[in-house]
Scaffold this motif. Structure first.
Motif, short mmCIF file in Angstrom:
data_model
loop_
_atom_site.label_atom_id
_atom_site.label_comp_id
_atom_site.label_asym_id
_atom_site.label_seq_id
_atom_site.Cartn_x
_atom_site.Cartn_y
_atom_site.Cartn_z
N ALA A 181 -25.32 53.63 -25.55
CA ALA A 181 -24.25 52.17 -25.75
C ALA A 181 -24.65 50.80 -26.31
CB ALA A 181 -24.35 52.06 -24.38
N ILE A 182 -26.09 50.58 -26.71
CA ILE A 182 -26.49 49.19 -27.08
C ILE A 182 -25.50 49.21 -28.94
CG2 ILE A 182 -28.21 48.17 -28.66
CD1 ILE A 182 -29.66 49.97 -25.80
N GLY A 183 -25.75 50.63 -29.29
CA GLY A 183 -24.85 50.33 -30.31
C GLY A 183 -25.52 49.74 -31.60
N ASP A 184 -24.39 48.53 -32.53
CA ASP A 184 -25.04 47.93 -32.72
C ASP A 184 -24.46 46.49 -32.34
OD1 ASP A 184 -22.48 47.39 -32.60
OD2 ASP A 184 -21.47 47.23 -34.33
N LYS A 185 -25.37 46.17 -31.17
CA LYS A 185 -25.12 45.10 -29.99
C LYS A 185 -26.75 44.18 -30.87
CE LYS A 185 -21.73 46.73 -26.74
NZ LYS A 185 -21.97 48.24 -27.05
N TYR A 186 -26.99 44.12 -32.04
CA TYR A 186 -28.19 43.72 -32.36
C TYR A 186 -28.81 41.71 -31.58
CZ TYR A 186 -25.37 39.78 -35.25
OH TYR A 186 -24.78 39.08 -35.43
N TRP A 187 -27.44 41.37 -30.56
CA TRP A 187 -27.54 39.94 -30.07
C TRP A 187 -28.64 40.32 -28.35
CZ3 TRP A 187 -24.66 40.16 -26.05
CH2 TRP A 187 -24.11 41.87 -25.99
N LEU A 188 -27.85 41.35 -28.56
CA LEU A 188 -28.81 41.86 -26.81
C LEU A 188 -30.06 41.65 -27.18
CD1 LEU A 188 -27.27 44.92 -26.27
CD2 LEU A 188 -26.89 43.33 -24.73
N ARG B 227 -32.93 35.37 -33.55
CA ARG B 227 -33.35 35.22 -34.33
C ARG B 227 -33.25 36.76 -35.14
NH1 ARG B 227 -39.56 36.99 -32.81
NH2 ARG B 227 -38.98 35.41 -30.65
N TYR B 228 -32.62 37.56 -34.50
CA TYR B 228 -31.85 38.99 -35.26
C TYR B 228 -30.61 38.78 -36.20
CZ TYR B 228 -36.20 40.10 -33.10
OH TYR B 228 -37.06 40.48 -32.96
N VAL B 229 -29.70 38.81 -37.46
CA VAL B 229 -29.45 38.82 -38.29
C VAL B 229 -28.06 39.84 -37.85
CG1 VAL B 229 -29.50 36.55 -38.70
CG2 VAL B 229 -29.80 39.08 -40.09
N GLY B 230 -28.72 40.98 -37.78
CA GLY B 230 -28.27 42.11 -38.30
C GLY B 230 -28.81 43.90 -37.85
N TYR C 283 -35.74 47.66 -19.40
CA TYR C 283 -34.62 47.56 -20.49
C TYR C 283 -34.35 46.81 -18.92
CZ TYR C 283 -33.99 51.84 -22.75
OH TYR C 283 -33.99 52.30 -23.91
N LYS C 284 -34.81 46.03 -18.29
CA LYS C 284 -34.10 44.75 -17.34
C LYS C 284 -34.46 43.84 -17.95
CE LYS C 284 -33.09 42.79 -12.79
NZ LYS C 284 -30.99 42.85 -12.59
N ASP C 285 -35.72 43.21 -18.17
CA ASP C 285 -36.15 42.18 -19.08
C ASP C 285 -35.68 41.98 -20.26
OD1 ASP C 285 -38.16 41.76 -17.26
OD2 ASP C 285 -39.12 43.27 -18.76
N LEU C 286 -34.95 42.90 -21.02
CA LEU C 286 -34.22 42.88 -22.05
C LEU C 286 -32.66 42.27 -21.92
CD1 LEU C 286 -33.16 43.32 -25.32
CD2 LEU C 286 -32.48 45.47 -25.10
N LEU C 287 -31.96 42.94 -20.82
CA LEU C 287 -31.39 42.57 -20.45
C LEU C 287 -30.55 41.49 -19.57
CD1 LEU C 287 -30.06 46.02 -19.69
CD2 LEU C 287 -28.83 44.69 -21.93
N GLU D 155 -28.90 38.14 -21.15
CA GLU D 155 -27.43 37.57 -19.53
C GLU D 155 -27.58 35.83 -20.47
OE1 GLU D 155 -25.08 37.07 -17.21
OE2 GLU D 155 -25.37 38.69 -18.51
N ARG D 156 -29.38 35.22 -19.42
CA ARG D 156 -29.53 34.01 -19.76
C ARG D 156 -29.01 33.59 -21.06
NH1 ARG D 156 -34.32 36.13 -17.73
NH2 ARG D 156 -35.52 36.39 -19.38
N THR D 157 -29.71 33.74 -21.89
CA THR D 157 -28.46 33.53 -23.69
C THR D 157 -27.22 32.91 -23.09
OG1 THR D 157 -30.84 34.03 -24.62
CG2 THR D 157 -28.47 33.31 -25.95
N LEU D 158 -26.21 34.64 -22.63
CA LEU D 158 -24.57 34.51 -22.94
C LEU D 158 -24.58 33.41 -22.17
CD1 LEU D 158 -24.07 37.81 -23.05
CD2 LEU D 158 -23.94 35.90 -25.18
#
Length: 389
Positions: free
Chosen positions: A223-230, A234-237, A369-373, A377-380
């Motif tokens: 599900a995460i796949g290529d969603k590096y922005w999660l 600081r990450y570009v890919g 996973y709660k921390d990560l997501l 969400e806050r960033t978005l």
């Protein structure tokens, strides 16, 4: 060639045409389409002409066939006595709803003489190319009114921005379309808002998946796949390969903006013993220890093999990445699934146990996973506020 010469050619192209005949427009108005193509510089197959006998059939004439819908320029052939304010209103409405370029070509009988002349040209506001074509056509066929219409493309029944997105996906013209859209401030703002909305939807789906009993590490990795922005700004890919050292393969090798590598190790979300009680305190469980130990081995191997790897990646694969002192994150567990003998600890107690553990680590961070997501969400939310502001 003069305007009179071009108008004479126009009359010649329509001479002898049986306008009431129910045959394909290509055969009925083929000569007209060829002439308009020559005058505008467009291929004749991108011109579509059809007779409009009454306002109500204009939509049908120019929206029914595939050739009509794909036309760059639509020419409405209107017989003597049929040109009216109702026809003009229908043409303007059609141009607004479908964002189409339309020319109203009107017949005039003067005794035995028959002539044809454009009376109105319609094109969407901002469509510089079509407006320029209409202006050139006016220079060659004599003066006629040109109106700019406010295209309401997305209001057409069954036609939506999502439908356009699906139609353009994988199409070679997509970069051109996006470039044109983002040249304007509003277009750029709308594109940015659409990206944020899509990402928020993805985060919401991942939140549900991580909190669902039975979800596995494989499910989330897929599900995460290529969603590096999660993982943050600081990450570009994601690196084009998951295997760097001889024995190890990484779940998500992130590329940092400074050219370095950051390894993400994913574990399952459903870990009841994520933390445990120990001497009246909470500490992380064995699953966390094992995941961190696994990541320590990844980092040690990269440190040991860094020199040869840098050469191999650069010279053999033309892939530049800085492997000095690589960092890592371990994403493991979810507070929803933590269950101990004496009940479930609070979110605060889980966070404190993991934070205390992280304070003694170097180059590795543990998060749920709660921390990560939640962080994603806050960033978005912040990005959405900036876009709307």
């Amino acid at each position: 060639m003069t305007v009179e010469d071009n108008l004479a050619k126009l009359a010649e192209a329509l001479q002898g045409v049986n306008h009431s005949a129910t045959i394909n427009s290509k055969y009925k108005y083929g000569r007209l389409m060829t002439l308009i193509g020559q005058l505008t510089g467009f291929p004749s197959e991108t011109i579509y002409a059809s007779q409009v006998s009454k306002p109500d059939n204009l939509d049908v004439r120019f929206g029914q066939s595939k050739d009509a819908r794909r036309a760059a320029i639509s020419v409405a052939v209107i017989l003597d006595g049929k040109f009216s304010n109702a026809v003009i209103a229908a043409a303007q409405r059609f141009s607004e709803e479908y964002g189409r370029t339309l020319v109203l070509l009107v017949q005039k009988h003067d005794g035995e003489n028959e002539s044809w002349r454009p009376r109105l040209g319609l094109a969407s506001t901002g469509d510089g190319k079509s407006l320029k074509v209409l202006q050139e056509l006016r220079e060659q066929l004599g003066d006629f009114e040109i109106r700019e219409t406010q295209a309401q493309l997305f209001n057409v029944v069954g036609f939506s921005p999502d439908a356009i997105g699906r139609a353009l996906e994988g199409d070679a013209s997509l970069p051109v379309v996006l470039s044109a859209v983002t040249e304007t401030h509003r277009g750029l703002s709308e594109v940015e808002s659409a990206v944020v909305r899509r990402r928020r939807e993805a985060v919401e789906q991942l939140q549900v998946l991580a909190a669902t009993p039975g979800t596995t590490e494989t499910d989330l990795q897929r599900a995460i796949g290529d969603k590096y922005w999660l993982f943050g700004g600081r990450y570009v890919g994601i690196a084009p390969r998951r295997k760097f050292t001889f024995l190890d393969e990484y779940d998500i090798p992130l590329l940092c903006a400074d050219g370095s590598l950051h390894i993400v190790e994913l574990k399952g979300p459903c870990i009841p013993g994520l933390v445990k009680e120990h001497r009246r305190h909470y500490i992380v469980g064995k699953d966390v220890h094992e995941a961190v130990a696994q990541t320590v081995n990844y980092l040690r191997a990269l440190d040991d093999q860094r020199a040869s790897l840098q050469v191999e990646l650069s010279e053999e694969l033309d892939f530049e990445v800085d492997l000095r002192r690589v960092r890592s994150s371990v994403v493991i567990g979810h507070p929803t699934h933590v269950q101990l003998i004496h009940g479930a600890p609070s979110r605060l107690q889980i966070d404190q146990a993991i934070r205390s553990y992280n304070s003694h680590l170097s180059r590795i961070e543990v998060l749920t996973y709660k921390d990560l997501l939640d962080a994603a969400e806050r960033t978005l939310v912040f990005e959405e506020e900036l876009t709307e502001g």
